[in-house]
Design an enzyme around this catalytic site. Structure first.
Site: not given
Ligand code: RB5
Length: 150
Positions: A8, A65, A67, A98, A133
């Site tokens: 993203d 993204c 996180t 695994h 596994h």
């Molecule tokens: C975008 O702001 C953020 O929500 C996205 O990059 C991500 O971390 C979502 O899981």
């Protein structure tokens, strides 16, 4: 190998660094975007990476993204995908050995570029161990089959 990559807006800079790194390892990258820093919806790119891997267009996928969470959740909705969020190399290695992960996810707001390179290198160089596994991974895929029959 052919590696599908998706991200993203929050992960564009890291995606470009990792893309170059993956190419320097001798792999071909299929860049599924986004290639803009304009705010966008990560499920679009998680699904794109998942579909590229599930269809066989790509051997493996990398999804980034903020996180790693949202984009991995989206990729995991595609049949046949096992996307794992890994923020360090140990988990990345075990996700291949695994869990036979076929999509690696991480967060641009969680890991720096040098750590991300280590995670990616470790992940791409590790292979599935099979044996016990394989039974467990099959059990996961059986859950997917049962869900589709509901
Ligand atoms: C975008 O702001 C953020 O929500 C996205 O990059 C991500 O971390 C979502 O899981």
């Amino acid at each position: 190998m052919k590696i599908a990559m998706g991200n993203d807006h929050s992960a564009l800079e890291l995606k470009n660094i990792i893309k170059e790194f993956v190419e320097s390892m001798g792999h071909e990258v299929i860049d599924l975007g986004t290639n803009s820093t304009e705010s966008c919806d990560y499920p679009i790119y998680g699904e794109k990476v998942g579909r590229a891997v599930a269809s066989g267009e790509a051997d493996l996928g990398i999804a980034i993204c903020g996180t790693g969470l949202g984009i991995s959740l989206a990729a995991n909705k595609v049949k046949g995908i096992r996307a794992c969020v890994c923020s360090e190399p140990y988990t990345a290695r075990l996700s291949r050995l695994h869990n036979n992960a076929n999509v690696l996810a991480f967060g641009s707001r969680v890991v720096g570029s040098e750590l991300a390179k280590m995670i990616v290198e470790t992940w791409l160089e590790a292979g599935f161990e099979g044996e016990r596994h394989a039974r467990r991974v099959q059990m996961i895929m059986d859950i997917e089959k049962r869900e589709q029959n509901l």
